[in-house]
Design a protein around this motif. Sequence first.
Motif, PDB file in Angstrom:
ATOM      1  N   ASP A   1      18.793 -58.846  46.353  1.00 51.19           N
ATOM      2  CA  ASP A   1      17.462 -59.424  46.603  1.00 51.19           C
ATOM      3  C   ASP A   1      16.818 -59.931  45.317  1.00 51.19           C
ATOM      4  O   ASP A   1      16.035 -60.879  45.328  1.00 51.19           O
ATOM      5  N   SER A   2      17.144 -59.307  44.175  1.00 53.95           N
ATOM      6  CA  SER A   2      16.490 -59.654  42.923  1.00 53.95           C
ATOM      7  C   SER A   2      16.925 -61.010  42.362  1.00 53.95           C
ATOM      8  O   SER A   2      16.228 -61.608  41.547  1.00 53.95           O
ATOM      9  N   LYS A   3      18.108 -61.470  42.773  1.00 48.93           N
ATOM     10  CA  LYS A   3      18.703 -62.728  42.265  1.00 48.93           C
ATOM     11  C   LYS A   3      19.037 -62.653  40.776  1.00 48.93           C
ATOM     12  O   LYS A   3      19.364 -63.657  40.157  1.00 48.93           O
TER      13      LYS A   3
ATOM     14  N   GLN B   1      21.706 -53.700  47.673  1.00 45.48           N
ATOM     15  CA  GLN B   1      20.777 -54.581  48.373  1.00 45.48           C
ATOM     16  C   GLN B   1      19.650 -55.027  47.442  1.00 45.48           C
ATOM     17  O   GLN B   1      19.254 -56.201  47.438  1.00 45.48           O
ATOM     18  N   MET B   2      19.147 -54.110  46.624  1.00 46.59           N
ATOM     19  CA  MET B   2      18.105 -54.452  45.652  1.00 46.59           C
ATOM     20  C   MET B   2      18.623 -55.467  44.639  1.00 46.59           C
ATOM     21  O   MET B   2      17.925 -56.416  44.286  1.00 46.59           O
TER      22      MET B   2
END
Length: 363
Positions: free
Chosen positions: A192-194, A188-189
């Motif tokens: 989210d970081s792209k 998930q991280m």
Amino acid sequence: MTTERNNYCVILAGGKGSRLWPWSRNKFPKQFTDFFGVGRTQLQQTFDRFTHILPKENIYINTSCDYLDLVRGQLPEVAADHIMAEPIHRNTAPSVAWAVHRIMMFDPKANIIISPSDHNIVNDTAFYHNINEGLMFVEKNDAILTMGVSPTRPEPGYGYIQKGVYTGEGDIYKVQAFTEKPDREFAQMFMDSKEWYWNTGLFLSNTKYLRQCLCGFLPSVLPVGEIGEKITTIKEEEVFVRENFPRYPNISLDYGVLEKSENVYVMKCDFGWADLGTWHGVYESMSKREGDNVVIDSDVILEDSANNIIKLSKGKLGIINGLDGYIIVEKDNVLFICKKEESSSLVRKYANEVQIKKGEEFL
């Protein structure tokens, strides 16, 4: 522009697909099945896709001796000397090393695409564009180019690639890091970081540089270095493979080369992609019907059931009531039902147990 005749593809089709048991079986793995009921197997669809990019005679198939007849039957248009059948199962580094040697015997200036045989590509037009752009990059640069796709969910079953410095060309970046199968929180991280992309398992390089990397990082894989230079015919090469291949390490190209090389890049691709690796991964990647059920080319009646993935053989009718979050798979002599969230570990557990208690006929 690249010269089309110098571009080649090697389709890796030797895996057992054990994580997709019992649909994928030892004698008939998933790449040889028409998983989605479209009239062509996964291997045939992969081959078809690359014929839009390359001449047919520039496509090679790497497989196992166990599956040689399946490859010949499904791809009769592929010449015998374009099918490399390994005498024993190994990982991708020895397979790629052999393919690099085979192609360089005839074209030392070749550019090469290494492709899995069992992935689902959503947008073929975007795929052709990304691959052609990648071939132009590796022809000009001594580099290994990985093809990355932006994650659409925090999938813990995939490998991830972190982009680094922008190259100034297209959507291509230096690779900062690789991570294989993180837990869901890290996935998930990453999402989210792209900065992280899914690793599709598609690699491009010019063969001269790829052979240099194999010689430097994995001198034990065949047939590279001085030994490889002395093997100049297919007959000599195949004798060498039969005698030496069992000694080679069971190591992936990712771990053996990509994670060690300085010149590895990632292209952000937009062709839409799913790895048919695990039942849970297939569920996550598929469009859902009522109740968030995924029914794959199967005849079923569902009632009071949700969040399931169902795959049955042709001619079988499934009537399912009251199940939530299950995998229901039937193939030949095996029916397998388990909770979807635990499927990856349970497939491995029960396949091992079945082998011990019931024998090979059920695997």
